[in-house]
Structure formats: structure tokens, C-alpha cells
Motif scaffolding. Structure first.
Motif, mmCIF file in Angstrom:
data_model
loop_
_atom_site.group_PDB
_atom_site.id
_atom_site.type_symbol
_atom_site.label_atom_id
_atom_site.label_comp_id
_atom_site.label_asym_id
_atom_site.label_seq_id
_atom_site.Cartn_x
_atom_site.Cartn_y
_atom_site.Cartn_z
ATOM 1 N N TYR A 83 0.804 -1.223 0.000
ATOM 2 C CA TYR A 83 0.000 0.000 0.000
ATOM 3 C C TYR A 83 0.837 1.275 0.000
ATOM 4 O O TYR A 83 0.358 2.337 -0.393
ATOM 5 N N GLU A 85 4.947 3.058 -0.581
ATOM 6 C CA GLU A 85 6.308 2.937 -1.082
ATOM 7 C C GLU A 85 7.185 3.839 -0.232
ATOM 8 O O GLU A 85 6.798 4.965 0.092
ATOM 9 N N THR A 99 5.021 7.354 -0.049
ATOM 10 C CA THR A 99 3.996 7.679 -1.035
ATOM 11 C C THR A 99 3.068 6.477 -1.176
ATOM 12 O O THR A 99 3.485 5.324 -0.984
ATOM 13 N N LEU A 100 1.840 6.749 -1.508
ATOM 14 C CA LEU A 100 0.870 5.687 -1.719
ATOM 15 C C LEU A 100 1.130 5.012 -3.060
ATOM 16 O O LEU A 100 1.436 5.687 -4.049
ATOM 17 N N THR A 101 1.016 3.705 -3.081
ATOM 18 C CA THR A 101 1.095 2.950 -4.328
ATOM 19 C C THR A 101 -0.290 3.009 -4.987
ATOM 20 O O THR A 101 -1.270 3.446 -4.353
ATOM 21 N N PRO A 102 -0.411 2.561 -6.222
ATOM 22 C CA PRO A 102 -1.751 2.493 -6.823
ATOM 23 C C PRO A 102 -2.726 1.678 -5.962
ATOM 24 O O PRO A 102 -3.883 2.067 -5.783
ATOM 25 N N SER A 103 -2.247 0.579 -5.397
ATOM 26 C CA SER A 103 -3.085 -0.238 -4.516
ATOM 27 C C SER A 103 -3.478 0.546 -3.260
ATOM 28 O O SER A 103 -4.610 0.442 -2.773
ATOM 29 N N ARG A 105 -3.713 3.866 -3.039
ATOM 30 C CA ARG A 105 -4.687 4.900 -3.443
ATOM 31 C C ARG A 105 -6.076 4.296 -3.616
ATOM 32 O O ARG A 105 -7.082 4.891 -3.239
ATOM 33 N N GLU A 106 -6.108 3.086 -4.152
ATOM 34 C CA GLU A 106 -7.386 2.396 -4.342
ATOM 35 C C GLU A 106 -8.041 2.069 -2.994
ATOM 36 O O GLU A 106 -9.242 2.303 -2.811
#
Length: 146
Positions: A83, A85, A99-103, A105-106
Motif C-alpha cells: 500500500y 512505497e 507515497t501511496l502505491t496504486p493499490s 490509493r485504491e
């Protein structure tokens, strides 16, 4: 319950809902109650990023109101779960930023949507003007957070 004590009412509501709903949100969104800390960390990173360009573990600790070592454990778990990085700061390579990963952010977006549905359920029987006014007061309180 006594009337006329808005501070006590606020803290009773916070205690009541935060303990019950966060576990349900985690279960609904991830299939596991133990992902609660990931949701809290993602929300903390997002909140801290509104105050500064780079977010570090110390910022997460501040947002969550816990010590730095506890925040570090939460962050490590969120990184391991995909979740967050962790990377070196552009300003100071000795410092790690989050920082938020795409997962991530989802999951955060799903958490926010879940929260909006919960608010709608709680106020479903209210006059729409009252619900709107209450929502405005909640946003006002939130905007005054440090």
C-alpha cells in the motif's frame, strides 16, 4: 445520558464509532480486520501530504497520535502489504519519504467511499437540511485540525 454537554457527546461518539466501524471497514474493504492499521496509515499519509510535499514516518506518528516506533511498524506493514512505497527524499537522501502505491490509493478511495456511505446511513432519517448542516460542521471542525 446528560444533555447540554456537547464535548462529552462528541467524545462518546468518537469512542463508540471508531472502535466498531474501523474493524468493519477493514473487513469490508480488505477481507481482513487486521488491515485496520493499513487504512489508518494511508489516511495519515494522505493528510500529512496536504501539509507538506514529503511525508516521513514522523508525520505519520503525528497524524495518528502515536510514537515514532509504533508508526514505523505500521508503515513497514503497509509497505509489505503493497500500500505504501518508501523511497529516499529528494531533499535529503538520508531521510525516507512515503507515497501511496496504486493499490494504496485504491484502498484509501474505497475507505473514503465507505465512510460517506456510513454517514449517509447514520443520517438517513434526518431532514436533508439538518444532515447537510451537520456535514458542514464536521468539515469545519476537520479544517481546523493542526
Amino acid at each position: 445520558m446528560e444533555t447540554g454537554r456537547p464535548g462529552a457527546a462528541l467524545f462518546r461518539l468518537v469512542r463508540y464509532w471508531s472502535r466498531r466501524w474501523i474493524l468493519q471497514a477493514s473487513e469490508d474493504l480488505t477481507g481482513e480486520q487486521r488491515r485496520v492499521q493499513d487504512i489508518l496509515v494511508l489516511d495519515a499519509v494522505a493528510a500529512a501530504s496536504r501539509h507538506g510535499a514529503e511525508v516521513a514516518v514522523a508525520d505519520v506518528a503525528h497524524q495518528l497520535g502515536i510514537d515514532r516506533s509504533g508508526a514505523s511498524r505500521f508503515v513497514t506493514a503497509a509497505v509489505e502489504n503493497g500500500y505504501l512505497e518508501r523511497r529516499p527524499s529528494e531533499a535529503d537522501a538520508r531521510r525516507a519519504v512515503l507515497t501511496l502505491t496504486p493499490s494504496g490509493r485504491e484502498l484509501l478511495a474505497a475507505s473514503h467511499a465507505w465512510q460517506e456511505k456510513a454517514f449517509a446511513r447514520l443520517t438517513a432519517g434526518w431532514d436533508p437540511e439538518d444532515a447537510g448542516r451537520f456535514a458542514g460542521y464536521l468539515r469545519r471542525l476537520e479544517s481546523e485540525l493542526p
